[in-house]
Design a protein around this motif. Structure first.
Motif, PDB file in Angstrom:
ATOM      1  N   ALA A  57       0.745  -1.200  -0.063  1.00  0.00           N
ATOM      2  CA  ALA A  57       0.012   0.018   0.011  1.00  0.00           C
ATOM      3  C   ALA A  57       0.776   1.341  -0.124  1.00  0.00           C
ATOM      4  O   ALA A  57       0.603   2.241  -0.691  1.00  0.00           O
ATOM      5  CB  ALA A  57      -0.929  -0.109   1.224  1.00  0.00           C
ATOM      6  N   SER A  58       1.956   1.100   0.802  1.00  0.00           N
ATOM      7  CA  SER A  58       3.025   2.335   0.915  1.00  0.00           C
ATOM      8  C   SER A  58       3.388   2.546  -0.489  1.00  0.00           C
ATOM      9  O   SER A  58       3.296   3.877  -1.198  1.00  0.00           O
ATOM     10  CB  SER A  58       3.920   2.303   1.848  1.00  0.00           C
ATOM     11  N   LYS A  59       3.928   1.529  -1.246  1.00  0.00           N
ATOM     12  CA  LYS A  59       4.529   1.869  -2.677  1.00  0.00           C
ATOM     13  C   LYS A  59       3.438   2.246  -3.584  1.00  0.00           C
ATOM     14  O   LYS A  59       3.586   3.183  -4.535  1.00  0.00           O
ATOM     15  CB  LYS A  59       5.034   0.515  -3.194  1.00  0.00           C
ATOM     16  N   LYS A  60       2.174   1.738  -3.505  1.00  0.00           N
ATOM     17  CA  LYS A  60       1.195   1.923  -4.396  1.00  0.00           C
ATOM     18  C   LYS A  60       0.655   3.389  -4.422  1.00  0.00           C
ATOM     19  O   LYS A  60       0.367   4.287  -5.330  1.00  0.00           O
ATOM     20  CB  LYS A  60      -0.209   1.159  -4.135  1.00  0.00           C
ATOM     21  N   SER A  61       0.688   4.074  -2.827  1.00  0.00           N
ATOM     22  CA  SER A  61       0.112   5.394  -2.656  1.00  0.00           C
ATOM     23  C   SER A  61       1.142   6.575  -3.238  1.00  0.00           C
ATOM     24  O   SER A  61       0.529   7.484  -3.563  1.00  0.00           O
ATOM     25  CB  SER A  61      -0.037   5.549  -1.298  1.00  0.00           C
ATOM     26  N   GLY A  62       2.449   6.172  -3.190  1.00  0.00           N
ATOM     27  CA  GLY A  62       3.365   7.313  -3.770  1.00  0.00           C
ATOM     28  C   GLY A  62       3.499   8.277  -2.640  1.00  0.00           C
ATOM     29  O   GLY A  62       4.230   9.315  -2.581  1.00  0.00           O
ATOM     30  N   LYS A  63       2.998   7.991  -1.388  1.00  0.00           N
ATOM     31  CA  LYS A  63       3.164   8.764  -0.338  1.00  0.00           C
ATOM     32  C   LYS A  63       4.227   8.387   0.595  1.00  0.00           C
ATOM     33  O   LYS A  63       4.730   7.165   0.637  1.00  0.00           O
ATOM     34  CB  LYS A  63       1.698   8.725   0.568  1.00  0.00           C
ATOM     35  N   VAL A  64       4.589   9.269   1.612  1.00  0.00           N
ATOM     36  CA  VAL A  64       5.749   9.025   2.487  1.00  0.00           C
ATOM     37  C   VAL A  64       5.066   8.207   3.895  1.00  0.00           C
ATOM     38  O   VAL A  64       4.229   8.629   4.500  1.00  0.00           O
ATOM     39  CB  VAL A  64       6.415  10.228   3.034  1.00  0.00           C
TER      40      VAL A  64
END
Length: 467
Positions: A163-170
């Motif tokens: 989910a972190s990778k997919k979101s593009g968010k820190v």
């Protein structure tokens, strides 16, 4: 009292083997003798904190750590508070007392995530809620600072990473030692070969107080309504209201992760940073209830042993972990990296380097079998040894001890938040992303699994999966 005849016999024996032999017998332990004061050096710290863009944050979970995290986050220029969520009504009231009645507050974290004026959230909740809220926050386009451990269950780890990778968010996990100036120095010293080849790490995080053992004060108005108990147990098994499980949650496996998730994980994240490790292959732990017999079902004394493999990042080493909640030391936090030529001791953010280097020549005489041989054999072998090894080769090399200290007032907690907000502003790699966070959390959680199952846990540190 010992028999006088026995004492006389011992004296005769000591005289027979000779005073010289006795003196040389102590030589293997000479490096443990008390030395003069080590040289002290202050680590250089010139980092400037600047505000390039305004970042508005929301806090989810405004308990002890939530208060500390928010206080530190607001020290970073350009960071503003936009809202606070907590299940307990008393903490909502406390938030408004601190920041004014106009502050947005809620008991439903999704209302906070729905706000377009919030850029990032600090997740400081009970462990069992970390993954759920992190996934929801990323899906809403929020940057996430999630307190350790990143997950409550090992099975949640890969979902959060994806989910972190997919979101593009820190996404940054809250183990502040990873941003420590002192730990960065320890990493540099180890990589330079300062203590030779690493073979063992001893890591300890002891306490001796009721508060340190999570016996936090429970408010007089605590009940199922004021704590929103039904919401609290939404991600757990159904349980009757228990004020201890709400306010002392770390002590209960139903909602928390015990000493492993609270303190082992600090030691693991620090060790992984310093050694560049991806994690251990085997994990075993044991624990007991020594003092805080207050209804908790997570032990107050716990030890773990982990074996780290020989790999591209480091040589094989063994890690021992210890937490003692009724330690007569008064409490201590130390990571001791032991190598073939010395020890790096990391205490808080400060470092001590102690050296002990073996001589080039092998040992001969003293506490050795040679004095048990015939005199002719002793003489012949002594001559052989003297011919092969020079006096210089028989000496231990000496290197001065060194103490590295961080500047007065230094805060790794502030550094950790500064790194988080810098990553949001500049897009640079965060210092403790979801993968690093999971590689620290999984072995800690495996310690609990080992404790309850009484089994050795096999772990794949590369694929981050149980074997």
């Amino acid at each position: 009292m010992k028999n006088n005849n026995d004492a006389a016999s011992r004296r005769r024996f000591l005289q027979q083997i000779g005073a010289t032999t006795l003196i040389s017998a102590t030589s293997p332990f000479a490096s443990l003798a008390n030395q003069g004061k080590a040289e002290e050096r202050i680590l250089q710290y010139n980092k400037k904190i600047t505000a390039n863009d305004k970042i508005r944050i929301g806090v989810i979970g405004y308990g002890v750590q939530g208060h500390f995290d928010l206080s530190t986050a607001l020290k970073v220029p350009g960071v503003e508070l936009a809202g606070i969520c907590d299940l307990y009504t008393g903490r909502i009231e406390n938030a408004k007392e601190q920041f004014g009645k106009d502050l947005f507050t809620t008991r439903n974290y999704k209302e906070l995530l729905d706000r377009p004026d919030i850029d990032a959230v600090l997740i400081c909740t009970t462990d069992c809620w970390h993954a759920r809220i992190t996934l929801d926050a990323l899906a809403k386009g929020k940057h996430v600072y999630c307190e350790k451990p990143m997950v409550y269950k090992i099975s949640e780890g890969h979902h959060v990473i994806e989910a972190s990778k997919k979101s593009g968010k820190v996404l940054q996990v809250g183990s502040q030692r990873v941003s420590s100036l002192g730990y960065a120095k320890a990493k540099e010293l180890l990589a330079s070969g300062e203590i030779g080849k690493l073979n063992m790490v001893n890591a300890v995080y002891d306490r001796q107080s009721s508060i340190g053992s999570w016996e936090y004060t429970i408010p007089k108005d605590a009940d199922a309504m004021t704590t929103n108990w039904d919401k609290f147990i939404e991600v757990t098994e159904k349980m009757a209201f228990d004020a201890k499980k709400f306010f002392w949650w770390r002590a209960f496996k139903e909602v928390g992760t015990g000493v492993a998730g609270d303190l082992f994980i600090h030691l693991l994240s620090g060790t992984h940073l310093i050694t560049n490790s991806k994690g251990p292959e085997t994990i075993f732990s044991t624990g007991q209830f020594s003092y805080w017999k207050d209804g908790r079902n997570m032990p107050d004394v716990m030890s773990g042993v982990m074996q780290y493999p020989d790999c591209a990042e480091h040589d094989a080493f063994q890690l021992t972990l210890q937490v003692n909640f009724i330690s007569g030391t008064g409490g201590q936090e130390i990571i001791r990296l032991i190598g073939s030529e010395g020890v790096i001791e990391v205490m808080g953010n400060n470092i001590t380097i102690k050296h002990s280097i073996m001589p080039e020549a092998p040992g001969f005489g003293g506490y050795d079998s040679v004095f048990t041989f015939s005199k002719s054999m002793q003489t012949e072998m002594q001559a052989d040894y003297d011919a092969k090894w020079t006096a210089e080769q028989r000496k231990r090399k000496v290197k001065d001890d060194i103490v590295f200290k961080v500047p007065a007032g230094y805060s790794d907690h502030l550094d950790h938040f500064t790194n988080f907000f810098d990553s949001i502003r500049t897009g640079k790699q965060v210092v403790e992303d979801a993968t690093f966070g999971f590689r620290a959390a999984a072995p800690a959680l495996a310690c609990n699994e080992s404790y309850f199952s009484k089994k050795i846990i096999q772990w794949d540190p590369v694929k981050m999966k149980l074997k």
